[in-house]
Design a protein around this motif. Sequence first.
Motif, PDB file in Angstrom:
ATOM      1  N   ILE A  63      66.038 -16.183  -0.227  1.00  0.00           N
ATOM      2  CA  ILE A  63      65.645 -14.791  -0.474  1.00  0.00           C
ATOM      3  C   ILE A  63      66.287 -14.305  -1.771  1.00  0.00           C
ATOM      4  N   VAL A  64      65.814 -13.160  -2.225  1.00  0.00           N
ATOM      5  CA  VAL A  64      66.381 -12.486  -3.388  1.00  0.00           C
ATOM      6  C   VAL A  64      66.442 -10.999  -3.073  1.00  0.00           C
ATOM      7  N   PHE A  65      67.513 -10.341  -3.487  1.00  0.00           N
ATOM      8  CA  PHE A  65      67.700  -8.908  -3.213  1.00  0.00           C
ATOM      9  C   PHE A  65      66.870  -8.076  -4.187  1.00  0.00           C
ATOM     10  N   LEU A  66      66.438  -6.918  -3.694  1.00  0.00           N
ATOM     11  CA  LEU A  66      65.618  -6.036  -4.524  1.00  0.00           C
ATOM     12  C   LEU A  66      66.462  -5.214  -5.486  1.00  0.00           C
TER      13      LEU A  66
ATOM     14  N   VAL B 260      68.246 -14.584 -11.685  1.00  0.00           N
ATOM     15  CA  VAL B 260      68.625 -13.786 -10.521  1.00  0.00           C
ATOM     16  C   VAL B 260      69.115 -14.748  -9.436  1.00  0.00           C
ATOM     17  N   GLN B 261      70.289 -14.479  -8.899  1.00  0.00           N
ATOM     18  CA  GLN B 261      70.834 -15.365  -7.879  1.00  0.00           C
ATOM     19  C   GLN B 261      70.060 -15.231  -6.574  1.00  0.00           C
ATOM     20  N   THR B 262      69.788 -16.366  -5.951  1.00  0.00           N
ATOM     21  CA  THR B 262      69.103 -16.402  -4.671  1.00  0.00           C
ATOM     22  C   THR B 262      70.095 -16.763  -3.570  1.00  0.00           C
ATOM     23  N   TYR B 263      69.753 -16.404  -2.365  1.00  0.00           N
ATOM     24  CA  TYR B 263      70.589 -16.666  -1.203  1.00  0.00           C
ATOM     25  C   TYR B 263      69.722 -17.268  -0.092  1.00  0.00           C
ATOM     26  N   ILE B 264      70.351 -17.933   0.839  1.00  0.00           N
ATOM     27  CA  ILE B 264      69.659 -18.526   1.977  1.00  0.00           C
ATOM     28  C   ILE B 264      70.063 -17.756   3.228  1.00  0.00           C
TER      29      ILE B 264
ATOM     30  N   GLN C  19      56.032  -8.743   2.113  1.00  0.00           N
ATOM     31  CA  GLN C  19      56.789  -8.270   3.272  1.00  0.00           C
ATOM     32  C   GLN C  19      58.249  -8.118   2.885  1.00  0.00           C
ATOM     33  N   ILE C  20      58.771  -6.926   3.065  1.00  0.00           N
ATOM     34  CA  ILE C  20      60.161  -6.632   2.759  1.00  0.00           C
ATOM     35  C   ILE C  20      60.998  -6.908   4.003  1.00  0.00           C
ATOM     36  N   ARG C  21      62.106  -7.579   3.815  1.00  0.00           N
ATOM     37  CA  ARG C  21      62.993  -7.906   4.926  1.00  0.00           C
ATOM     38  C   ARG C  21      64.366  -7.270   4.669  1.00  0.00           C
ATOM     39  N   ARG C  22      65.236  -7.404   5.618  1.00  0.00           N
ATOM     40  CA  ARG C  22      66.547  -6.760   5.516  1.00  0.00           C
ATOM     41  C   ARG C  22      67.640  -7.765   5.815  1.00  0.00           C
ATOM     42  N   SER C  23      68.676  -7.717   4.996  1.00  0.00           N
ATOM     43  CA  SER C  23      69.851  -8.566   5.177  1.00  0.00           C
ATOM     44  C   SER C  23      71.086  -7.758   4.795  1.00  0.00           C
TER      45      SER C  23
ATOM     46  N   ARG D 287      61.398 -12.773   0.272  1.00  0.00           N
ATOM     47  CA  ARG D 287      61.493 -14.233   0.186  1.00  0.00           C
ATOM     48  C   ARG D 287      61.077 -14.721  -1.195  1.00  0.00           C
ATOM     49  N   VAL D 288      61.763 -15.774  -1.624  1.00  0.00           N
ATOM     50  CA  VAL D 288      61.512 -16.307  -2.957  1.00  0.00           C
ATOM     51  C   VAL D 288      60.113 -16.896  -3.058  1.00  0.00           C
TER      52      VAL D 288
END
Length: 252
Positions: free
Chosen positions: A103-106, A93-97, A69-73, A80-81
């Motif tokens: 999550i991780v950006f595509l 790859v840097q992850t974010y909360i 599932q692709i999400r948007r931020s 999601r990681v």
Amino acid sequence: MVKPIIGMGNDENMGPRWLKPMLRGSYFTPCAIHGDSNKSECNMYCLDCLGNAFCSFCLIHHRDHHVLQIRRSSYHNVVRVNEIQKYIDISCVQTYIINSAKIVFLNERPQPRPGKGVTNTCEICGRSLLDSFRFCSLGCKLGGMKRGDPELTFSLRVKHNRDRDASRGFESDESSTPTKIRKTHAFNRLMEGPTPTISSDDGRNDGGGGTAKSSYSSSGDEAMYYNISPTTPPIFYHRNSRRKGIPHRAPF
């Protein structure tokens, strides 16, 4: 049933064959079939079909498939990681909360001017990062692999030894250590109860007139398990309140 996706593609080991189509996919557009329904935006991607994104109503056609599932931020596509790390290695790859989820950006997110005091930036797009990461997105890591860095990979590290032992019915090394075996035997003997042993006096063995003594034999391990519960310390009660004395009238 579809087998887990762990292997890499033939495109010079640049990741699994579904990675590039997923990064290039178009998401959050109305579904061509269920456009009139609510929540019909295309935010699903099937790793087995390698087609276009689809909505949640089309998910029934991808039963037993690997779907992300692709999400948007901040107007950027993320995943999601805990979902993506089942299929690829996202190290470096840097992850974010976001919303209490990691999550991780595509794709890359270029930054015009890094902030003051920034010491580490993405090797591809120049976005500021923490010191322990090299890329800001999966697309940037893919770009770093195209440069020929042998340390970068999307392949998951499979624990062959543990899988082989499990398939043969063997336990791990930790479950067969001498200490654990000794403790297991002692615990089993403890549950069965102490074993009585009959011993007779040395001077009364003849004639059958000796008296027998019944004693319990216990090893050091059993004694340790018998005394596993510490004794309860005595409780002392103290009277913290003192009785008031006779009141005296204040002098005039």
